[in-house]
Motif scaffolding. Sequence first.
Motif, short mmCIF file in Angstrom:
data_model
loop_
_atom_site.label_atom_id
_atom_site.label_comp_id
_atom_site.label_asym_id
_atom_site.label_seq_id
_atom_site.Cartn_x
_atom_site.Cartn_y
_atom_site.Cartn_z
N LYS A 173 -0.70 -3.59 7.30
CA LYS A 173 -1.92 -4.39 7.25
C LYS A 173 -1.77 -5.72 7.99
CE LYS A 173 -2.98 -4.60 2.87
NZ LYS A 173 -3.76 -4.91 1.65
N LEU A 174 -0.53 -6.22 8.08
CA LEU A 174 -0.29 -7.47 8.80
C LEU A 174 -0.47 -7.30 10.31
CD1 LEU A 174 2.90 -8.65 6.86
CD2 LEU A 174 0.54 -9.37 6.48
N GLU A 175 -0.36 -6.05 10.79
CA GLU A 175 -0.50 -5.78 12.21
C GLU A 175 -1.87 -5.23 12.58
OE1 GLU A 175 2.48 -2.90 12.97
OE2 GLU A 175 4.17 -4.22 12.51
N GLU A 176 -2.57 -4.68 11.61
CA GLU A 176 -3.82 -3.98 11.88
C GLU A 176 -5.00 -4.72 11.25
OE1 GLU A 176 -6.17 -2.07 13.66
OE2 GLU A 176 -4.25 -1.00 13.85
N THR A 177 -6.08 -4.90 12.04
CA THR A 177 -7.26 -5.61 11.54
C THR A 177 -8.50 -4.71 11.45
OG1 THR A 177 -7.79 -6.31 13.80
CG2 THR A 177 -6.46 -7.82 12.44
N ASP A 178 -8.45 -3.57 12.08
CA ASP A 178 -9.61 -2.67 12.06
C ASP A 178 -9.77 -2.07 10.67
OD1 ASP A 178 -11.52 -0.72 12.41
OD2 ASP A 178 -10.76 -0.07 14.35
N PRO A 179 -10.89 -2.35 9.97
CA PRO A 179 -11.06 -1.84 8.60
C PRO A 179 -11.08 -0.32 8.53
CG PRO A 179 -13.12 -2.79 9.44
CD PRO A 179 -12.05 -3.16 10.40
N ARG A 180 -11.54 0.35 9.59
CA ARG A 180 -11.57 1.82 9.58
C ARG A 180 -10.17 2.40 9.53
NH1 ARG A 180 -15.06 2.57 14.89
NH2 ARG A 180 -13.52 0.98 15.46
N ILE A 181 -9.26 1.80 10.30
CA ILE A 181 -7.88 2.29 10.30
C ILE A 181 -7.20 1.97 8.97
CG2 ILE A 181 -5.63 2.04 11.40
CD1 ILE A 181 -7.03 1.63 14.03
N ILE A 182 -7.48 0.78 8.43
CA ILE A 182 -6.89 0.40 7.14
C ILE A 182 -7.33 1.38 6.06
CG2 ILE A 182 -6.92 -1.36 5.34
CD1 ILE A 182 -7.08 -3.46 7.58
N ILE A 183 -8.62 1.72 6.04
CA ILE A 183 -9.13 2.68 5.05
C ILE A 183 -8.51 4.06 5.27
CG2 ILE A 183 -11.20 3.98 4.39
CD1 ILE A 183 -12.79 1.39 4.72
N SER A 184 -8.33 4.44 6.54
CA SER A 184 -7.78 5.78 6.82
C SER A 184 -6.35 5.92 6.32
CB SER A 184 -7.83 6.05 8.33
OG SER A 184 -6.91 5.23 9.02
N TYR A 185 -5.66 4.80 6.12
CA TYR A 185 -4.31 4.85 5.56
C TYR A 185 -4.33 4.77 4.04
CZ TYR A 185 -1.81 4.50 9.99
OH TYR A 185 -1.28 4.76 11.22
N SER A 186 -5.07 3.81 3.51
CA SER A 186 -4.98 3.54 2.07
C SER A 186 -5.70 4.59 1.23
CB SER A 186 -5.55 2.16 1.76
OG SER A 186 -6.90 2.06 2.18
N ALA A 187 -6.92 4.99 1.64
CA ALA A 187 -7.72 5.90 0.81
C ALA A 187 -7.04 7.25 0.57
CB ALA A 187 -9.11 6.09 1.45
N PRO A 188 -6.52 7.93 1.60
CA PRO A 188 -5.88 9.23 1.34
C PRO A 188 -4.67 9.12 0.41
CG PRO A 188 -6.37 9.00 3.68
CD PRO A 188 -6.60 7.66 3.06
N THR A 189 -3.87 8.05 0.57
CA THR A 189 -2.68 7.91 -0.28
C THR A 189 -3.07 7.69 -1.73
OG1 THR A 189 -1.38 7.04 1.56
CG2 THR A 189 -0.58 6.58 -0.66
N LEU A 190 -4.04 6.81 -1.96
CA LEU A 190 -4.49 6.57 -3.34
C LEU A 190 -5.10 7.82 -3.94
CD1 LEU A 190 -6.05 3.01 -2.87
CD2 LEU A 190 -3.94 3.57 -4.10
N ASN A 191 -5.86 8.56 -3.14
CA ASN A 191 -6.44 9.82 -3.63
C ASN A 191 -5.35 10.83 -3.97
OD1 ASN A 191 -9.31 9.94 -3.90
ND2 ASN A 191 -9.48 9.61 -1.70
N ASN A 192 -4.34 10.91 -3.12
CA ASN A 192 -3.23 11.84 -3.39
C ASN A 192 -2.50 11.47 -4.67
OD1 ASN A 192 -3.46 13.67 -1.32
ND2 ASN A 192 -2.20 12.50 0.09
N MET A 193 -2.30 10.16 -4.89
CA MET A 193 -1.63 9.72 -6.11
C MET A 193 -2.48 10.05 -7.33
SD MET A 193 -0.01 6.06 -4.91
CE MET A 193 0.84 5.79 -6.49
N GLY A 194 -3.79 9.84 -7.21
CA GLY A 194 -4.68 10.20 -8.31
C GLY A 194 -4.65 11.68 -8.60
N TYR A 195 -4.63 12.47 -7.53
CA TYR A 195 -4.56 13.92 -7.70
C TYR A 195 -3.27 14.32 -8.40
CZ TYR A 195 -4.53 18.88 -6.57
OH TYR A 195 -4.48 20.24 -6.65
N LEU A 196 -2.18 13.65 -8.05
CA LEU A 196 -0.89 13.95 -8.69
C LEU A 196 -0.94 13.65 -10.19
CD1 LEU A 196 2.11 12.89 -6.43
CD2 LEU A 196 1.80 15.02 -7.65
N TYR A 197 -1.45 12.46 -10.53
CA TYR A 197 -1.56 12.10 -11.94
C TYR A 197 -2.45 13.11 -12.69
CZ TYR A 197 0.73 7.56 -11.33
OH TYR A 197 1.64 6.56 -11.08
N GLU A 198 -3.52 13.54 -12.02
CA GLU A 198 -4.41 14.52 -12.64
C GLU A 198 -3.67 15.84 -12.88
OE1 GLU A 198 -7.25 16.10 -14.52
OE2 GLU A 198 -7.61 14.10 -13.69
#
Length: 678
Positions: free
Chosen positions: A226-251
């Motif tokens: 995040k310190l290198e990237e400012t484009d919100p679309r790219i930031i979301i493309s990294y964070s959202a799938p990982t958080l979703n995967n973690m949620g799926y794992l907990y489920e």
Amino acid sequence: MKFLRNTILLFCCLFFFACKKDNTNVPINDSDKKIKSLFKDAGNTNLKVEQKKIYYDSIINYISKRKNDSITRDYYFQLASEYYRQNDFDNSKTISRIAHRLSVEGKDTLAVAKALYYIGDCYEPTKKDSAFYYYLQAEKIYSKKKDYENLGRMYLYKGGILYNEGNYTESEIEVSNALHFLTPTKNHRLIYGCYNMLAINLQGLNYDSEALKYHELALKEFEKLKLEETDPRIIISYSAPTLNNMGYLYEKMGEHNKAIEQFEKVIAIKDLRKISPDSYATSLSNLAYSRMKTGNFSNLPDMFFEALHIRDSLDIKSAVVFSKIQLGEYYLMKKDTAKSISIFKESYQLANDIKSYYEILRSLKLLSQIDNQNNLHYSNVYIAVSDSLQKKERATRNKYARIAYETERLEEENQVLTKRNLYILIGAAFFIFLVTALGIIRHLKAKNKELQLLQQQQEANEEIYHLLIEQQEKVNVAKEEEKSRIAMELHDNIMNKIYGVRMNLGFFNNKADEKATEKRKEYILELQNIEKEIRTISHDLKKNSFFEERNFSELLSFLIKSQENINSTSFHHEIDESINWDTVPSTTKINIYRIIQEAILNINKYANAKNAFITITPIEENTLKLVVSDDGKGFDLKSSKKGIGLKNMTERITALRGELKIKSNVGKGTQIEAVFSI
């Protein structure tokens, strides 16, 4: 598991885009300035794909004339990247192959490797085994050159392909190798990809606790990214799938509250629904499912339906299947068995249509548990699909193992052959050296002049050989250009004339008066002229004899007047008498004639116009303006496809170094305006 498989596609595309940079950093001459300017213009986000490709064609024209050096090769790589960003994988692959050939000729080993993995990128969406092969070839070169960052990249890309094929164990091995080489490079984007890939591979192997650890490592790497990237679309493309995967794992582990916490983090991302509606729908559906598992039915099933609607509007069929299965489980918990069975049947049918085997199995399993009347049928189908899937996965594993084995075998054979050739070459060189040395010692004075003559003869032969090769290349280019010219001539001239004569003869065929007879004679004479043109094209393709002995203004007038009886359109024309057509080159007159001919044909075919107007006027010295307009039904420029006629008109205007503008609106007619120099 379908959700997990979909996320990897996003990461693979992201990695491919990240590695395609313009590395040119050299003194700039006029040609380079023009090329860089074209790249800049093509990068305008407001341009349509067709407009961008016009710039790309111009870039190819410029760089194809440059000598084969590192700057030229970098231009080809940059152009391949531009085509890739437009999802034009065929053109990107073609340009990458040119870069590969030039790199081989220039003995630029690292550029050869780069071209190989660019070609692999182009195959990855459709032919993953071919992509795997090219990545493997690039990997061998990077390993020899000790380019560890790109070596790690190739391991990661191979791991992504193996993951998509369901080969989690082999994918984990490849990604672990990638992480080994990438960790010292501090490339946070690729290191994040490694952690994420390891996590979802471990999920596929049911090592859930280990998978969570790697997801957490991926998030830590994401904080650095995040310190290198400012484009919100790219930031979301990294964070959202990982958080979703973690949620799926907990489920999956039965920790529903922790799963809810992860999904709510995704939902809370600013502008998520606007920037990434698919990520929003995934998180919303998973959040609803986890709440349902805790017994919290508030806002249900509305949340399921909202997610399903978004996925359906995005036409992500695999995600639609996933939503339907979750919705079916909701109705099952609400004791509405009939509704649940109906939805599971829908999910099964859709999964079957798109060949999504894991969702087919999940739908069949649920149907076999609740549809008492057909549970035996669904159980048998489940077993058959499961067996088929296992066979397919085994075949896939064997396929990639064979690719790796055959590559290693070919490399070993090449090494043996290279050593053998080296020994032969050394022996032959030594023998020649020995014989030559003895000959020089014994006959130096007597043979000195003869050796000089032989050397000169050899140089002359080599020069002749190179000239022959160069001439052959020119002949090949001329052949291709001539083929294009013949195709254009046949379409724009012969076909249009025959069409016009046929329509006029058809019109006068039903009349028996003297005027009709005279008209038929005129058109029969025109058929003879067409026959003469065909004969001329056949015997001498390079001559433009059509216009050599005719008054050009009269030719144009006859062409336009001959349209009077084809349909109800009244044609009017005005050609400025001050234009001295004798000074205009025949090639230019041919192009003007064909443009007007094509425009008239389009009016007769499509316009349904009452009037059509054709004017040719000089607007300044050595510059003419041609306008063809009608009051017909017009068309929508944005939605209409450009046919071969309009393409030929555009090419002819380009040949005249002119500019073509087309104005048209539905119900308001069409105007074609061309400005060109003579």
